[in-house]
Structure formats: structure tokens, C-alpha cells
Motif scaffolding. Structure first.
Motif: not given
Length: 213
Positions: A19, A47, A56, A58, A69-72, A78
Motif C-alpha cells: 500500500v 485489513l 488505512l 476503506s 483500501f488505501k493509505t490514509d 502517516y
């Protein structure tokens, strides 16, 4: 299991490696399973934990499809987690292992200059008396890029270039930047340093000493 133990778990490392290589890309569970090679139940629990922790994000992109899903980037740590990933399991450790295994007779030092916005990792490889085979280095880095899901931009330079850097040698001067970190240090491999170049004065003194004997 503590939060630190969880972050160091193999499942989390495999997932975060993927990710963070594409931080702005939404990835489905199917895509993540293919890229991480994790078992579906392990992936699902990992997840769930990372989403609950805020690491992450969603989102259901289509009503009839499972969430992606992706990084937040709003997660408070972060940048720190992305830096940790780069300096360990996501780049530094696999690159170090590859260099020490395949080029232990030629590489004396190696540095990662950083990672740009396109997730390109810039690497400086310093060779000693033996120059690594260009085709072998290209093939090894290309193979590793695929497994890391990152492109490697590699600069191969001689140890002599570092020992006496030119005033305008931008690449060598970048090694002193705060974002640069060393992944192969002197003595980590069996590579020999090149013979030191003697200055004109030293060379002349050496010749005169030889003649006077």
C-alpha cells in the motif's frame, strides 16, 4: 499482542509494503491478496486492524463490490510509518540483502537517497576495486523492483569518487542530505577498496625515495 509487535508482524509488513508503494491507489481485497500472497483470512484480519487503527482507509467504490483500501494520509503518524517502511522492510532490507548476496565482491557501500512522489527509490551503489557487472546489476534491480512494487533508480559510483568529491559533484554531495541513509556500510561485504591514488607530490617523493636507495 502489543501495537509494536503487530506493526512488526510479517502480515502487516507485506501489506504495508504494497500500500505504501501506491499510497493514492484504491486496492481491492483480491488485488491485495495477489500482491501480498497472504491467505484471505489473514489479509482480512490485518485489513480490519489497520482500518480500525486509522492507518488505512476503506471505501466501497461500487454498490455491488466489496470495499477497497488505501493509505490514509490523515493518520497522525502517516509520514513516520512510511519512512519506517522505506528504511526497513519496504526497501532498505530487501535491497541490502540483494547487494550482499549477489555483489558482495564488488559493493563496498550503498545509500538510499530517498523516495519521490512517484514512489521511485533512488539508490547509490559504491563499488571498490571490482566494478559490478552492469547487466547483472540491472537484472537484479529489475527483479527486486517487481517484488517491492517500486521502481529503483540506481547510480553506481566508485569509492574513489567519494574519497575526493569534486566541488560540483551534486550526487556525492546529496549523500550528506538528511533524507539519505546508509544500507551497506564498509565491512559489510567482502569487496576490496580500490588502490588509493597518489597525488603528484606524493608520487614524486615516492620515486625519489626509490632512487636514493
Amino acid at each position: 499482542m502489543s501495537a509494536a509487535d503487530f506493526l512488526l508482524s510479517p502480515a502487516v509488513q507485506k501489506l504495508m509494503q504494497v500500500v505504501y508503494a501506491a499510497p493514492d491507489q484504491w486496492l481491492s481485497s483480491k488485488e491485495l491478496t495477489q500482491r501480498t500472497k497472504l491467505a484471505p483470512d489473514v489479509l482480512a484480519s490485518t485489513l480490519e486492524h489497520l482500518v480500525r487503527s486509522g492507518i488505512l482507509a476503506s471505501q466501497t467504490l461500487q454498490a455491488d463490490q466489496p470495499p477497497a483500501f488505501k493509505t490514509d494520509p490523515s493518520f497522525v503518524f502517516y509520514r513516520e510509518l512510511r519512512s519506517i517502511a522505506l528504511k526497513s522492510f519496504a526497501a532498505a532490507e530487501p535491497i541490502r540483502a540483494m547487494l550482499r548476496a549477489k555483489f558482495k565482491d564488488s559493493v563496498v557501500r550503498a545509500f538510499i537517497l530517498g523516495e519521490d512522489d512517484n514512489n521511485v527509490v533512488e539508490l547509490v551503489v559504491v563499488h571498490g576495486a571490482v566494478t559490478p557487472d552492469e547487466a547483472a546489476m540491472t537484472a537484479a534491480c529489475t527483479k527486486l523492483s517487481k517484488s517491492l512494487h517500486r521502481h529503483l533508480q540506481v547510480h553506481v559510483v566508485s569509492a574513489n569518487r567519494l574519497s575526493a568529491p569534486a566541488r560540483h559533484d551534486a550526487l556525492v554531495h546529496r549523500l550528506a542530505a538528511a533524507s539519505t541513509f546508509e544500507i551497506v556500510a564498509p565491512g559489510d561485504t567482502k569487496a576490496r577498496l580500490p588502490a588509493e591514488r597518489l597525488g603528484l607530490l606524493q608520487s614524486a617523493k615516492k620515486k625519489l625515495a626509490a632512487l636514493s636507495r
